[in-house]
Design an enzyme around this catalytic site. Structure first.
Site, PDB file in Angstrom:
ATOM      1  N   ASP A 150       0.827  -1.200   0.000  1.00  0.00           N
ATOM      2  CA  ASP A 150       0.000   0.000   0.000  1.00  0.00           C
ATOM      3  C   ASP A 150       0.870   1.261   0.000  1.00  0.00           C
ATOM      4  OD1 ASP A 150      -2.366   1.426   0.013  1.00  0.00           O
ATOM      5  OD2 ASP A 150      -2.528   1.462   2.187  1.00  0.00           O
ATOM      6  N   CYS A 207     -26.005 -10.681  -3.256  1.00  0.00           N
ATOM      7  CA  CYS A 207     -25.882  -9.909  -2.009  1.00  0.00           C
ATOM      8  C   CYS A 207     -25.508  -8.459  -2.317  1.00  0.00           C
ATOM      9  CB  CYS A 207     -24.825 -10.540  -1.110  1.00  0.00           C
ATOM     10  SG  CYS A 207     -24.564  -9.677   0.452  1.00  0.00           S
ATOM     11  N   CYS A 210     -23.287  -4.600   1.468  1.00  0.00           N
ATOM     12  CA  CYS A 210     -22.301  -3.529   1.607  1.00  0.00           C
ATOM     13  C   CYS A 210     -22.812  -2.223   1.003  1.00  0.00           C
ATOM     14  CB  CYS A 210     -20.968  -3.934   0.990  1.00  0.00           C
ATOM     15  SG  CYS A 210     -21.035  -4.408  -0.755  1.00  0.00           S
ATOM     16  N   CYS A 214     -23.393   1.310   3.431  1.00  0.00           N
ATOM     17  CA  CYS A 214     -22.461   2.441   3.338  1.00  0.00           C
ATOM     18  C   CYS A 214     -23.147   3.728   3.800  1.00  0.00           C
ATOM     19  CB  CYS A 214     -21.966   2.599   1.905  1.00  0.00           C
ATOM     20  SG  CYS A 214     -20.759   3.936   1.713  1.00  0.00           S
ATOM     21  N   CYS A 230     -16.345   8.444   0.656  1.00  0.00           N
ATOM     22  CA  CYS A 230     -16.002   7.369   1.595  1.00  0.00           C
ATOM     23  C   CYS A 230     -15.469   7.951   2.905  1.00  0.00           C
ATOM     24  CB  CYS A 230     -14.962   6.458   0.955  1.00  0.00           C
ATOM     25  SG  CYS A 230     -14.391   5.124   2.036  1.00  0.00           S
ATOM     26  N   CYS A 257     -13.607   3.548   8.355  1.00  0.00           N
ATOM     27  CA  CYS A 257     -14.980   3.042   8.444  1.00  0.00           C
ATOM     28  C   CYS A 257     -14.964   1.573   8.066  1.00  0.00           C
ATOM     29  CB  CYS A 257     -15.886   3.836   7.509  1.00  0.00           C
ATOM     30  SG  CYS A 257     -17.604   3.265   7.480  1.00  0.00           S
ATOM     31  N   CYS A 260     -18.987  -1.590   5.662  1.00  0.00           N
ATOM     32  CA  CYS A 260     -19.200  -2.544   4.575  1.00  0.00           C
ATOM     33  C   CYS A 260     -18.623  -3.912   4.910  1.00  0.00           C
ATOM     34  CB  CYS A 260     -18.628  -2.017   3.260  1.00  0.00           C
ATOM     35  SG  CYS A 260     -16.853  -1.735   3.257  1.00  0.00           S
ATOM     36  N   CYS A 264     -20.765  -7.754   5.795  1.00  0.00           N
ATOM     37  CA  CYS A 264     -20.454  -8.741   4.764  1.00  0.00           C
ATOM     38  C   CYS A 264     -20.527 -10.156   5.345  1.00  0.00           C
ATOM     39  CB  CYS A 264     -19.065  -8.493   4.183  1.00  0.00           C
ATOM     40  SG  CYS A 264     -18.583  -9.718   2.941  1.00  0.00           S
TER      41      CYS A 264
END
Length: 378
Positions: A150, A207, A210, A214, A230, A257, A260, A264
Site C-alpha cells: 500500500d 448480495c 455492503c 455504506c 467514503c 470506516c 461494509c 459482509c
C-alpha cells in the site's frame, strides 16, 4: 513436515513451496503468484480516474498506466508474489461484528477502524516482506525485486485477485472464502518466473449488503467506489474541510470506516493473527470522544507513535473528532449537552482554521437556546 529447501537447484514448484512455508513462519496466511500482464484492468482504472473518484489522492493518477504495468514500474519484473496478512487480534471475540455495529449506535463512543488500533501495518508487512525476500535470495542468490505494501502505484486488488488471494467484492475490497476481508495485502515484484497460481471466482452473488450499509453512499454501484464520499477517505486522506452534507452521516466514526465489512457475510470467516503487532493499543477499541478530544498534540503524538493514525496529524484528528462531537451533541440527552459544548468551546480559537470551522459547525448542531435540539441546523 516442512519442505526441504536446502537443495542447490530447486525447481520452480519446489521453490514456491519453500516460499509459502517461509511466508507462513513470518505471519503471512497465503501466498500467490500473478503475471505482469494487467492490460485488461487498464480501461477500468482510466475510467475511475476520469470520473474523479480518487478525489485528492493525486498519487493514484501520478504514475498513469504504470500502476497497471508492473514491468514498467519496476523494469525486469517477470512475476508478482502476493501475500495476505490477517489483522484481527488473537483475542477478538466471536461476536466482534455485532459488537462493532452496536458501538456505532452509541454517539459518545469514538469508532476507529479495526485495522488502525494496533501498530502501523505498513511497517509490519513491509518489514516481513523484506525478510521473505532476503530468505528467497538465500535460495536463488541475488535477484531483482521490490517490496510493496500500500505504498506505491500498485494495483493491489487486481494482483491479489489474479493470484488467488480472493475476488473483488462489490465494496471493491478483496474477499476470501476462508478469511473474509480483514487482511492486508503486500507484493514482491521479482525478476524470475514462478508457477502462476489460479485466480478465484467471485462469490458475492445477489448480495448487496455492503451497498445498503455504506453511510455516505460511497459505493455508487457494485464494484464502484467514489472515494470522495467514503468515510475512510474523508477522515484519513482528505486534508481540507469535510463537505457539510456528509458530516451527519459520519456519525461517531473518527478514523476509517468498517461498515461494509461488518455486514459482509463472508467476514464470519475472518481470521485472527497471533502477532502482537495488531493488538489494540491505548484502549482505542472502546475509547470515548470526550477522552480523545482532550489529548494535547504532545499526547496525541505519544499515544499514536508507531500507529497509522499518527500520519493524519493532530489538527485533522481534532477535525474528525469535532464532526463526531457535533453529531453526538445533536442527539445528546439534555444533561450531557453542557459537557459536550464546553469541550468543543476549548478549541474555538484553535490556530488551524479547519479545526475552528468544524468546531463552529459542531456547536451549531445544538443551539444554546434550544436544549432539546429541536431547531438544530445541519
Amino acid at each position: 513436515m516442512g519442505v526441504n529447501c536446502q537443495s542447490s537447484a530447486l525447481s520452480p514448484d519446489h521453490l514456491l513451496a519453500c516460499i509459502r512455508e517461509a511466508a507462513h513462519s513470518l505471519g503471512f496466511a497465503h501466498v500467490g503468484v500473478a503475471d505482469v500482464d494487467l492490460a485488461s484492468a487498464e480501461p477500468g482504472l482510466l475510467a475511475w480516474l476520469a470520473q474523479g473518484f480518487h478525489g485528492e489522492m493525486a498519487y493514484m493518477a501520478a504514475h498513469g498506466l504504470r500502476r497497471a504495468r508492473p514491468a514498467e514500474l519496476v523494469p525486469g519484473t517477470v512475476r508478482v508474489l502476493t501475500v495476505r496478512m490477517d489483522y484481527l487480534p488473537a483475542a477478538t471475540p466471536a461476536d466482534w461484528r455485532a459488537r462493532e455495529l452496536r458501538r456505532l449506535t452509541e454517539p459518545g463512543e469514538a469508532v476507529i477502524s479495526l485495522y488502525a488500533r494496533g501498530r502501523d501495518y505498513h511497517k509490519v508487512v513491509r518489514g516481513r516482506l523484506q525478510k521473505l525476500a532476503d530468505t528467497i535470495a538465500g535460495w536463488v542468490g541475488p535477484f531483482g525485486h521490490r517490496v510493496f505494501t500500500d505504498s506505491a502505484p500498485v494495483l493491489e486488488a487486481e494482483l491479489a485477485g489474479r493470484s488467488g488471494q480472493g475476488w473483488r467484492g462489490k465494496h471493491t475490497l478483496v474477499l476470501s472464502r476462508t478469511a473474509g476481508s480483514t487482511f492486508f495485502l503486500g507484493e514482491i515484484y521479482i525478476d524470475f518466473a514462478l508457477p502462476l497460481t489460479e485466480p478465484e471466482q467471485g462469490h458475492c452473488g445477489h448480495c448487496h449488503a455492503c451497498l445498503d450499509a455504506c453511510p455516505t453512499g460511497a459505493i455508487t454501484a457494485p464494484y464502484r467506489l467514489d472515494a470522495r464520499r467514503c468515510i475512510s477517505y474523508l477522515t484519513i486522506e482528505h486534508a481540507g474541510s469535510i463537505p457539510e452534507d456528509l458530516r451527519p452521516r459520519m456519525g461517531n466514526r473518527i478514523y476509517g470506516c468498517d461498515d461494509c465489512q461488518l455486514v459482509c457475510p463472508w467476514n464470519k470467516f475472518a481470521r485472527r493473527n497471533a502477532l502482537p503487532d495488531f493488538d489494540e493499543r491505548h484502549g482505542l477499541g472502546h475509547a470515548e470522544l470526550l477522552t480523545l478530544w482532550q489529548w494535547s498534540e504532545e499526547e496525541f503524538l505519544r499515544r499514536t507513535e508507531g500507529s497509522p493514525i499518527r500520519r493524519i496529524g493532530h489538527a485533522r484528528w481534532l477535525r474528525n473528532l469535532a464532526v463526531a462531537l457535533g453529531n453526538a451533541l445533536r442527539v445528546a440527552a439534555p444533561a450531557q449537552v453542557p459537557a459536550v459544548r464546553a469541550a468543543l468551546q476549548q478549541h474555538l480559537a484553535h490556530p488551524d482554521p479547519i479545526v475552528r470551522e468544524h468546531v463552529q459547525w459542531a456547536l451549531r448542531q445544538r443551539e444554546a437556546d434550544d436544549p432539546a435540539g429541536g431547531s438544530a441546523r445541519a
